[in-house]
Design an enzyme around this catalytic site. Structure first.
Site, mmCIF file in Angstrom:
data_model
loop_
_atom_site.group_PDB
_atom_site.id
_atom_site.type_symbol
_atom_site.label_atom_id
_atom_site.label_comp_id
_atom_site.label_asym_id
_atom_site.label_seq_id
_atom_site.Cartn_x
_atom_site.Cartn_y
_atom_site.Cartn_z
ATOM 1 N N ASP A 22 42.567 2.492 -29.094
ATOM 2 C CA ASP A 22 41.170 2.572 -28.672
ATOM 3 C C ASP A 22 40.703 4.025 -28.688
ATOM 4 O OD1 ASP A 22 38.707 2.426 -27.406
ATOM 5 O OD2 ASP A 22 39.367 0.917 -25.956
ATOM 6 N N SER B 196 35.059 -2.910 -21.212
ATOM 7 C CA SER B 196 34.275 -1.732 -21.546
ATOM 8 C C SER B 196 33.386 -1.376 -20.345
ATOM 9 C CB SER B 196 33.473 -1.995 -22.819
ATOM 10 O OG SER B 196 32.969 -0.814 -23.358
ATOM 11 N N TRP B 197 32.070 -1.213 -20.539
ATOM 12 C CA TRP B 197 31.190 -0.948 -19.391
ATOM 13 C C TRP B 197 31.359 -2.016 -18.316
ATOM 14 C CZ3 TRP B 197 28.391 1.541 -16.055
ATOM 15 C CH2 TRP B 197 27.480 0.845 -15.255
ATOM 16 N N HIS C 109 39.241 -0.850 -29.524
ATOM 17 C CA HIS C 109 38.256 -1.223 -28.511
ATOM 18 C C HIS C 109 37.726 -2.635 -28.715
ATOM 19 C CE1 HIS C 109 35.726 0.035 -25.167
ATOM 20 N NE2 HIS C 109 34.679 -0.498 -25.767
#
Length: 342
Positions: free
Chosen positions: A280, A124-125, A308
């Site tokens: 996702d 993710s980030w 996700h």
């Protein structure tokens, strides 16, 4: 692109272990970054880069690495987890919490630990931050494993907080109604950033809960994942995460639009596995697909049943990738598929 393969002998996570060393690293501007190391002190160095931004390091990530093979380093990015000061405190200045600061913190941690090169793992980030660091310091990266690939481009932020409303109109209306009426037709991320920095504690708490309710609505369809995880955070962790998220996303993470894709050529020769769920909604597959096309030494694995927050098949793909890079046939001087690094 290689779809995930079923296996009669699926890899299993390793038993949980405790760190053998922990510390707080002074990184400047009054910040101390929490770090820990576990596994084999003489093993292959690997850094776990958490998502969010602002979620704090996931200690369970230790179980993904063979403790006999890897020297596993976890850290909490500025303002969250066990790093100090904590962003849940509204008096903490966020001016020194940017992507450039985090890149510098990672490099300072590498130097502090005396590591020459390390594998980078995150999602993710965390994948955005890994890409930014690896493009700045490619000579310090031995391999990369990304999960739920993002590059935090304006179009990705727009999708997550506006575009996906087409699929979840009721939930998005509630999210939109969490900001004052005069701001509902504008930039919702910026509006929530103002609310989470309000001097009124009740306003901050309500904003954090409304933000997390929207995040949870997006992952609620992931019946093989972990729906509800954002709202389940303790209040301090939730406040810090939302404050840091809105701070970064309102500023497009201080990254020039599309720069991580344009400069993917700087990663040439670094072996990588990009693992992304077909389902996702938070970060559609297109971003991972674009990156794989621009990064020839990266392999894209699409996990058909995952969103996700993951699935058993996604966990297996992560374990397989880390086992591959930890095996004796891979050294820090070898490229993917046995080629030599130039």
């Amino acid at each position: 692109m290689r779809p995930s393969a079923s296996s009669t002998e699926a890899p299993q996570p390793f038993p949980d272990i405790e760190p053998y060393e922990v510390g707080l690293l002074e990184v400047g501007d009054g910040n101390q970054v929490y770090w820990e190391t576990s596994g084999n002190p003489h093993g292959k160095p690997a850094l776990v880069v958490h998502g969010g931004p602002g979620s704090g390091g996931q200690r369970g990530s230790r179980k993904l690495f063979d403790p006999n093979v890897y020297r596993v380093v976890l850290f909490d990015q500025r303002g969250c987890g066990e790093s100090l000061p904590h962003a849940s405190d509204p008096t903490v200045d966020m001016a020194h919490n940017t992507t450039d600061h985090l890149i510098a913190d990672i490099e300072r941690l590498r130097e502090h630990l005396g590591i020459e090169r390390w594998l980078l793992y995150g999602g993710s980030w965390g994948s955005t931050l890994i890409l930014a660091y690896a493009q700045r310091y490619p000579e310090r990266v031995s391999a990369v494993v990304l999960v739920g690939v993002t590059m935090t481009r304006p179009e990705e932020i727009e999708w997550l907080y506006h575009g996906v409303a087409r699929l979840l109109p009721g939930e998005w209306e509630a999210f939109r109604n969490g900001v004052p009426p005069g701001e509902r037709d504008g930039n919702l991320v910026a509006a929530y950033n103002r609310l989470i920095n309000s001097p009124d504690a009740d306003v901050r708490t309500k904003a954090a809960r409304e933000w997390c309710a929207w995040e949870d609505a997006i992952i609620a369809h992931e019946n093989l994942g972990n729906p509800g995880q954002y709202s389940a955070k303790p209040d301090d962790a939730m406040l810090a995460m939302v404050r840091i998220c809105t701070h970064y996303f309102a500023n497009a993470a201080w990254l020039e639009d599309g720069v991580l894709l344009r400069e993917a050529h700087k990663l040439a020769g670094i072996p990588a596995v990009l693992i992304h769920g077909r389902l996702d909604l938070s970060g559609p597959l297109y971003t991972a697909w674009q990156l794989a096309r621009a990064w020839p030494s990266a392999e894209l694995r699409v996990i058909e049943d995952s969103g996700h927050t993951g699935s058993p098949a996604m966990r297996n793909a992560i374990l397989e990738a880390l086992a591959r890079f930890g095996s004796s046939e891979w050294s820090d001087d070898r490229m993917q598929f046995g080629g030599e690094r130039g």
